[in-house]
Design an enzyme around this catalytic site. Sequence first.
Site, PDB file in Angstrom:
ATOM      1  CB  SER A 271     -17.692 -17.918  41.115  1.00  0.00           C
ATOM      2  OG  SER A 271     -18.351 -16.694  41.418  1.00  0.00           O
TER       3      SER A 271
ATOM      4  CE1 TYR B   9     -15.888 -14.522  40.040  1.00  0.00           C
ATOM      5  CE2 TYR B   9     -13.650 -13.930  39.470  1.00  0.00           C
ATOM      6  CZ  TYR B   9     -14.542 -14.581  40.298  1.00  0.00           C
ATOM      7  OH  TYR B   9     -14.078 -15.301  41.381  1.00  0.00           O
TER       8      TYR B   9
HETATM    9  C1  GCO Z   1     -18.332  -9.970  43.031  1.00  0.00           C
HETATM   10  C2  GCO Z   1     -17.406 -10.926  43.772  1.00  0.00           C
HETATM   11  C3  GCO Z   1     -17.824 -12.376  43.552  1.00  0.00           C
HETATM   12  C4  GCO Z   1     -17.049 -13.256  44.518  1.00  0.00           C
HETATM   13  C5  GCO Z   1     -17.283 -14.721  44.359  1.00  0.00           C
HETATM   14  C6  GCO Z   1     -18.707 -15.100  44.577  1.00  0.00           C
HETATM   15  O1  GCO Z   1     -17.840  -9.007  42.430  1.00  0.00           O
HETATM   16  O2  GCO Z   1     -19.555 -10.221  43.078  1.00  0.00           O
HETATM   17  O3  GCO Z   1     -16.052 -10.734  43.368  1.00  0.00           O
HETATM   18  O4  GCO Z   1     -17.575 -12.730  42.203  1.00  0.00           O
HETATM   19  O5  GCO Z   1     -15.702 -13.020  44.364  1.00  0.00           O
HETATM   20  O6  GCO Z   1     -16.845 -15.163  43.093  1.00  0.00           O
HETATM   21  O7  GCO Z   1     -18.811 -16.504  44.403  1.00  0.00           O
END
Ligand code: GCO
Length: 255
Positions: free
Chosen positions: A146, A159
């Site tokens: 990501s 994340y």
């Molecule tokens: C966020 C998004 C990102 C995308 C992706 C970017 O909240 O900024 O969910 O995390 O999903 O992963 O590469």
Amino acid sequence: MSTALFDLGGRAALVTGSSQGLGLVIARGLAEAGAAVVLNGRDEAKLARAVEGLRAAGLAAHGAAFDVTDAAAVDRGVAAAEREAGPIDILVNNAGAQRRAALLEMDEAAWRTVLDANLTSAFLVSRRAAGGMIARQGGKIINICSMMSELGRATTANYAAAKGGLKMLTRAMAVEWARHNIQANGLGPGYFLTEMTRPLAADPKFDAWLRARTPAGRWGRPEELIGAAVFLASRASDFVSGQIIYVDGGILAAL
Ligand code: GCO
């Protein structure tokens, strides 16, 4: 240079979290390159619909419903996938989840859910699938990373920690399993319109910010991930390992 380098004929690919979204697009791309694909998800009905869709397009598709965060379910699920499609040659760890919250307001469940779905799942499924790859002395592992493998954004600390960890798990796999002719690499999408990002795209302020922040000036189209996925799944990348290919419209190149 022959396009045979990118031919996945005779290979079996398991794509986790692929009953919808980017996972399904990547699975379709691998199938169109010749692979027999096994889709995965927890919702059996949604998974069956996705498998039927690929089969209706004349593609070799199977389904294996299992929870990628549960070790016992992963063991049973990969065994089922291999019964359906044969030994797994290509594993795409795409399954993930997003629970956005400011760090100070993030509860433990949101942290653990996101780490489990995006990072622990890749450990569990790769460890299980690697056994067969090692026995056959060859395999391809593609971890879906990501922008958050490299950058932080407010409300995505869980994340970012997971996807940053996935980048380093990719390198660890590359180092430990190279002697078994297994190449492990990452594929890092920028911003693509999916269920996960739909709330962001619906926010005019975020949409305008994203378009300005992205040198290409737009959201990615999911099919724009297929080329890099097929490359990393094919013989064309046999001497590429531990690398993360970002498909991001130039975001990571820009201040
Ligand atoms: C966020 C998004 C990102 C995308 C992706 C970017 O909240 O900024 O969910 O995390 O999903 O992963 O590469």
